[in-house]
Design a protein around this motif. Structure first.
Motif, PDB file in Angstrom:
ATOM      1  N   PHE A  29     102.143 -26.852  90.015  1.00  0.00           N
ATOM      2  CA  PHE A  29     102.794 -26.006  89.004  1.00  0.00           C
ATOM      3  C   PHE A  29     103.599 -24.896  89.678  1.00  0.00           C
ATOM      4  CE2 PHE A  29      99.963 -28.246  86.255  1.00  0.00           C
ATOM      5  CZ  PHE A  29     100.520 -28.173  84.988  1.00  0.00           C
ATOM      6  N   LEU A  30     103.046 -24.327  90.724  1.00  0.00           N
ATOM      7  CA  LEU A  30     103.751 -23.270  91.452  1.00  0.00           C
ATOM      8  C   LEU A  30     105.001 -23.821  92.139  1.00  0.00           C
ATOM      9  CD1 LEU A  30     103.294 -20.202  92.214  1.00  0.00           C
ATOM     10  CD2 LEU A  30     102.438 -21.065  94.393  1.00  0.00           C
ATOM     11  N   GLU A  31     104.875 -24.987  92.746  1.00  0.00           N
ATOM     12  CA  GLU A  31     106.001 -25.582  93.463  1.00  0.00           C
ATOM     13  C   GLU A  31     107.116 -26.016  92.518  1.00  0.00           C
ATOM     14  OE1 GLU A  31     104.294 -28.678  95.817  1.00  0.00           O
ATOM     15  OE2 GLU A  31     103.240 -27.272  97.156  1.00  0.00           O
ATOM     16  N   ALA A  32     106.760 -26.431  91.301  1.00  0.00           N
ATOM     17  CA  ALA A  32     107.786 -26.802  90.317  1.00  0.00           C
ATOM     18  C   ALA A  32     108.645 -25.586  89.962  1.00  0.00           C
ATOM     19  CB  ALA A  32     107.129 -27.373  89.062  1.00  0.00           C
ATOM     20  N   PHE A  33     107.995 -24.431  89.797  1.00  0.00           N
ATOM     21  CA  PHE A  33     108.741 -23.194  89.532  1.00  0.00           C
ATOM     22  C   PHE A  33     109.632 -22.844  90.722  1.00  0.00           C
ATOM     23  CE2 PHE A  33     108.622 -18.414  89.798  1.00  0.00           C
ATOM     24  CZ  PHE A  33     109.580 -18.185  88.811  1.00  0.00           C
ATOM     25  N   GLU A  34     109.107 -23.039  91.926  1.00  0.00           N
ATOM     26  CA  GLU A  34     109.881 -22.724  93.132  1.00  0.00           C
ATOM     27  C   GLU A  34     111.121 -23.616  93.237  1.00  0.00           C
ATOM     28  OE1 GLU A  34     109.007 -21.599  97.793  1.00  0.00           O
ATOM     29  OE2 GLU A  34     107.639 -22.966  96.751  1.00  0.00           O
ATOM     30  N   LYS A  35     111.015 -24.872  92.796  1.00  0.00           N
ATOM     31  CA  LYS A  35     112.172 -25.770  92.822  1.00  0.00           C
ATOM     32  C   LYS A  35     113.289 -25.253  91.911  1.00  0.00           C
ATOM     33  CE  LYS A  35     109.447 -29.908  93.886  1.00  0.00           C
ATOM     34  NZ  LYS A  35     108.870 -31.171  93.349  1.00  0.00           N
ATOM     35  N   VAL A  36     112.913 -24.713  90.756  1.00  0.00           N
ATOM     36  CA  VAL A  36     113.917 -24.143  89.837  1.00  0.00           C
ATOM     37  C   VAL A  36     114.629 -22.974  90.501  1.00  0.00           C
ATOM     38  CG1 VAL A  36     114.281 -23.052  87.590  1.00  0.00           C
ATOM     39  CG2 VAL A  36     112.575 -24.862  87.820  1.00  0.00           C
ATOM     40  N   ILE A  37     113.858 -22.109  91.143  1.00  0.00           N
ATOM     41  CA  ILE A  37     114.441 -20.932  91.796  1.00  0.00           C
ATOM     42  C   ILE A  37     115.331 -21.349  92.959  1.00  0.00           C
ATOM     43  CG2 ILE A  37     113.908 -18.809  93.035  1.00  0.00           C
ATOM     44  CD1 ILE A  37     113.239 -18.862  89.978  1.00  0.00           C
ATOM     45  N   ASP A  38     114.882 -22.311  93.755  1.00  0.00           N
ATOM     46  CA  ASP A  38     115.703 -22.792  94.881  1.00  0.00           C
ATOM     47  C   ASP A  38     117.009 -23.402  94.384  1.00  0.00           C
ATOM     48  OD1 ASP A  38     113.792 -21.961  96.672  1.00  0.00           O
ATOM     49  OD2 ASP A  38     112.863 -23.936  96.903  1.00  0.00           O
ATOM     50  N   ASP A  39     116.948 -24.161  93.279  1.00  0.00           N
ATOM     51  CA  ASP A  39     118.170 -24.740  92.706  1.00  0.00           C
ATOM     52  C   ASP A  39     119.112 -23.646  92.223  1.00  0.00           C
ATOM     53  OD1 ASP A  39     117.201 -27.227  93.233  1.00  0.00           O
ATOM     54  OD2 ASP A  39     116.784 -27.780  91.145  1.00  0.00           O
ATOM     55  N   ALA A  40     118.555 -22.608  91.627  1.00  0.00           N
ATOM     56  CA  ALA A  40     119.379 -21.509  91.126  1.00  0.00           C
ATOM     57  C   ALA A  40     120.151 -20.843  92.262  1.00  0.00           C
ATOM     58  CB  ALA A  40     118.498 -20.483  90.416  1.00  0.00           C
ATOM     59  N   ILE A  41     119.475 -20.691  93.413  1.00  0.00           N
ATOM     60  CA  ILE A  41     120.135 -20.072  94.570  1.00  0.00           C
ATOM     61  C   ILE A  41     121.205 -21.001  95.132  1.00  0.00           C
ATOM     62  CG2 ILE A  41     119.753 -19.226  96.915  1.00  0.00           C
ATOM     63  CD1 ILE A  41     116.917 -18.399  95.986  1.00  0.00           C
ATOM     64  N   ASP A  42     120.889 -22.293  95.214  1.00  0.00           N
ATOM     65  CA  ASP A  42     121.869 -23.257  95.728  1.00  0.00           C
ATOM     66  C   ASP A  42     123.095 -23.350  94.823  1.00  0.00           C
ATOM     67  OD1 ASP A  42     120.190 -23.801  97.840  1.00  0.00           O
ATOM     68  OD2 ASP A  42     119.300 -25.592  96.912  1.00  0.00           O
ATOM     69  N   MET A  43     122.883 -23.278  93.526  1.00  0.00           N
ATOM     70  CA  MET A  43     123.982 -23.394  92.562  1.00  0.00           C
ATOM     71  C   MET A  43     124.719 -22.069  92.360  1.00  0.00           C
ATOM     72  SD  MET A  43     121.831 -25.649  89.793  1.00  0.00           S
ATOM     73  CE  MET A  43     123.042 -25.434  88.489  1.00  0.00           C
ATOM     74  N   LYS A  44     124.111 -20.977  92.856  1.00  0.00           N
ATOM     75  CA  LYS A  44     124.702 -19.639  92.708  1.00  0.00           C
ATOM     76  C   LYS A  44     124.980 -19.311  91.243  1.00  0.00           C
ATOM     77  CE  LYS A  44     126.807 -19.764  97.309  1.00  0.00           C
ATOM     78  NZ  LYS A  44     128.056 -19.677  98.118  1.00  0.00           N
ATOM     79  N   VAL A  45     123.953 -19.531  90.415  1.00  0.00           N
ATOM     80  CA  VAL A  45     124.104 -19.248  88.984  1.00  0.00           C
ATOM     81  C   VAL A  45     124.160 -17.742  88.758  1.00  0.00           C
ATOM     82  CG1 VAL A  45     122.934 -21.370  88.314  1.00  0.00           C
ATOM     83  CG2 VAL A  45     121.602 -19.269  88.607  1.00  0.00           C
ATOM     84  N   ASP A  46     124.561 -17.355  87.566  1.00  0.00           N
ATOM     85  CA  ASP A  46     124.688 -15.926  87.243  1.00  0.00           C
ATOM     86  C   ASP A  46     123.358 -15.303  86.834  1.00  0.00           C
ATOM     87  OD1 ASP A  46     127.777 -15.299  87.224  1.00  0.00           O
ATOM     88  OD2 ASP A  46     127.540 -17.272  86.305  1.00  0.00           O
ATOM     89  N   ALA A  47     122.428 -16.108  86.342  1.00  0.00           N
ATOM     90  CA  ALA A  47     121.099 -15.588  85.969  1.00  0.00           C
ATOM     91  C   ALA A  47     120.164 -16.761  85.692  1.00  0.00           C
ATOM     92  CB  ALA A  47     121.187 -14.684  84.743  1.00  0.00           C
ATOM     93  N   VAL A  48     118.864 -16.493  85.838  1.00  0.00           N
ATOM     94  CA  VAL A  48     117.821 -17.448  85.456  1.00  0.00           C
ATOM     95  C   VAL A  48     117.082 -16.850  84.269  1.00  0.00           C
ATOM     96  CG1 VAL A  48     115.706 -18.638  86.141  1.00  0.00           C
ATOM     97  CG2 VAL A  48     117.560 -18.328  87.800  1.00  0.00           C
ATOM     98  N   ILE A  49     116.975 -17.625  83.196  1.00  0.00           N
ATOM     99  CA  ILE A  49     116.288 -17.167  81.984  1.00  0.00           C
ATOM    100  C   ILE A  49     114.975 -17.926  81.855  1.00  0.00           C
ATOM    101  CG2 ILE A  49     116.402 -17.013  79.467  1.00  0.00           C
ATOM    102  CD1 ILE A  49     119.447 -16.892  79.726  1.00  0.00           C
ATOM    103  N   HIS A  50     113.871 -17.180  81.777  1.00  0.00           N
ATOM    104  CA  HIS A  50     112.547 -17.792  81.603  1.00  0.00           C
ATOM    105  C   HIS A  50     112.066 -17.481  80.190  1.00  0.00           C
ATOM    106  CE1 HIS A  50     108.403 -18.979  82.125  1.00  0.00           C
ATOM    107  NE2 HIS A  50     108.642 -19.376  83.356  1.00  0.00           N
ATOM    108  N   ALA A  51     111.873 -18.541  79.380  1.00  0.00           N
ATOM    109  CA  ALA A  51     111.549 -18.363  77.964  1.00  0.00           C
ATOM    110  C   ALA A  51     110.045 -18.362  77.691  1.00  0.00           C
ATOM    111  CB  ALA A  51     112.232 -19.453  77.142  1.00  0.00           C
ATOM    112  N   GLY A  52     109.257 -17.734  78.550  1.00  0.00           N
ATOM    113  CA  GLY A  52     107.850 -17.491  78.260  1.00  0.00           C
ATOM    114  C   GLY A  52     106.860 -18.455  78.879  1.00  0.00           C
ATOM    115  N   ASP A  53     105.605 -17.995  78.986  1.00  0.00           N
ATOM    116  CA  ASP A  53     104.500 -18.704  79.652  1.00  0.00           C
ATOM    117  C   ASP A  53     104.816 -18.931  81.130  1.00  0.00           C
ATOM    118  OD1 ASP A  53     102.864 -18.687  77.496  1.00  0.00           O
ATOM    119  OD2 ASP A  53     103.083 -20.796  76.975  1.00  0.00           O
TER     120      ASP A  53
END
Length: 451
Positions: A29-53
């Protein structure tokens, strides 16, 4: 708008969940969240939105918190804002975990005032208990005229999706500004639809929280441009959940059918669900199958027997009747013999009209008022239950041991009591002369006795 804005929409990461009591699954579960964050950095998105839990529990372990902070720090170093709301799993009475993370400048907690990503205004509503949905106040939101698009983030089961408790159309009509998109969390399956002119989407969970979640896990990519809003999707590689159906045909050697069927699959490091089917009535020990799966290096195994002619274990089971929870709770509380203060606290805690954040304050004030009204000069009568306890205690008290009388050789036992009685009488006379008569001391009470 000046340029295209890209946002990642994720939710329901449930960090800290030790699924099937497995620490390996907790890491998943922790690593799945880390994959999202790593993708966000690679894609250079403007923001990451976490919709709870974000967390699976309102009391995550220190280990889970520290590891989450390390992952979030990557976003901070990349100067990508992480925006979040509070989900129902992690919601606390007052200060939230997001507040702690916000103080560390790792997260921005969304709320009534918009976060501006370029000219996109992003608002947030934390998870709300079902009884409070109808009384929700939309007037608290601060709108801005600078925004070209408005996005609302929620953690709720919404209509028209399955299990919906809150109507999306009501939110759209009641919100003080036009909404271009509503990004949702809580429902673990990916969904996307359009209600009137507003996009509404669930991104789904980043890991499988149950065997029923068979679809691939992933997150949404929200692209906002002059053309409007586009909602894309990217999958995450997660641990495979493998369902194996075994049709038992050999009555005399059922294990051979089971083991041969399992050998057809690559089960190493997977979560495996075995379903036994067929008309065989052979006795099968789960331990034998589990031992075989362990040798195949399965991470987690679950076995269910769905054979047609398998004896129904529920035939002789007693009938179970579910009563109203509130009535059942009241009956149990009667048995607990709570004091007036205990009953008052219980009433406050179970009152759905009292906000969670004010329960402590309300309880403290109510108890203080009760103490002010107490007359401490009055003796406290015992209630019926306590009287029974006192009477039972008295009955159980052992009788006082009589003093052993030693008889010298040649003496008659009948003559001994008179000598003893004389000695006791002399001793009492002396005590009366020496000791002054004691006055009756009133019973001492503690504050807890009155409450």
């Amino acid at each position: 708008m000046d340029r295209e804005i890209r946002l990642i929409h994720t939710a329901d990461t449930h960090i800290g969940y030790r699924q099937y009591h497995s620490d390996v699954r907790r890491r998943d579960f922790l690593e799945a969240f880390e994959k999202v964050i790593d993708d966000a950095i690679d894609m250079k998105v403007d923001a990451v939105i976490h919709a709870g839990d974000l967390f699976d529990s309102r009391n995550p372990t220190l280990e889970d918190i520290l590891e989450t902070i390390q992952i979030m720090s990557k976003l901070k170093m990349a100067e990508i804002p992480l925006l979040g709301i509070v989900g129902n799993h992690e919601s606390k009475q007052q200060t939230q975990w997001l507040d702690l993370l916000e103080n560390m400048r790792l997260v921005r907690r969304l709320g009534n005032s918009p976060f501006m990503a370029g000219k996109i205004a992003i608002y947030g509503i934390d998870s709300i208990p079902r009884p409070k949905i109808q009384s929700f106040d939309y007037s608290v939101f601060e709108t801005t005229g600078e925004a070209t698009h408005n996005i609302l983030v929620m953690h709720q089961l919404m209509k028209p999706f399955p299990f919906g408790e809150w109507d999306v159309a009501e939110v759209i009509h009641s919100f003080p500004c036009a909404l271009d998109a509503i990004l949702l969390g809580d429902y673990h399956k990916y969904e996307k639809t359009k209600v009137e002119n507003t996009w509404v989407t669930y991104c789904g969970s980043t890991e499988r929280n149950s065997a029923a979640e068979e679809e691939p896990r992933g997150y949404n990519i929200i692209t906002v441009s002059q053309k409007g809003i586009d909602i894309g999707r990217r999958q995450i590689n997660t641990r495979e959940f493998l369902h194996i159906v075994v049709d038992i045909k050999d009555e005399n050697d059922a294990y051979r059918d089971i083991f041969n069927t399992i050998r057809e699959y690559d089960v190493k490091d997977k979560v495996v669900f075995i379903e036994l089917k067929g008309n065989s009535q052979a006795d099968i020990a789960y331990s034998e199958i589990e031992e075989f799966l362990d040798k195949q290096e399965v991470l987690v195994s679950r076995i269910s027997d769905l054979r047609n002619n398998y004896p129904d274990e529920t035939e002789n089971q007693p009938e179970i009747i579910f009563s109203d929870p509130d009535i059942a709770a009241r009956e149990e509380i009667k048995k607990m013999d709570l004091t007036d203060a205990g009953l008052l606290i219980d009433e406050i805690i179970r009152d759905l009209s009292i906000p969670k954040t004010t329960i402590d304050h309300k309880t403290e004030n109510s108890i203080a008022t009760m103490i002010e009204q107490l007359d401490f000069s009055q003796e406290i009568p015992l209630n019926i239950h306590r009287k029974k306890q006192v009477e039972t205690t008295r009955k159980e008290e052992p009788p006082q041991n009589k003093e052993t009388v030693f008889v010298e050789k040649g003496e008659d036992k009948k003559s001994q009591p008179s000598r003893k009685k004389k000695k006791e009488t002399d001793a009492v006379d002396k005590d009366v002369e020496k000791k002054p008569q004691k006055t009756k001391v009133p019973r001492q009470y503690n504050l807890g006795d009155y409450l």
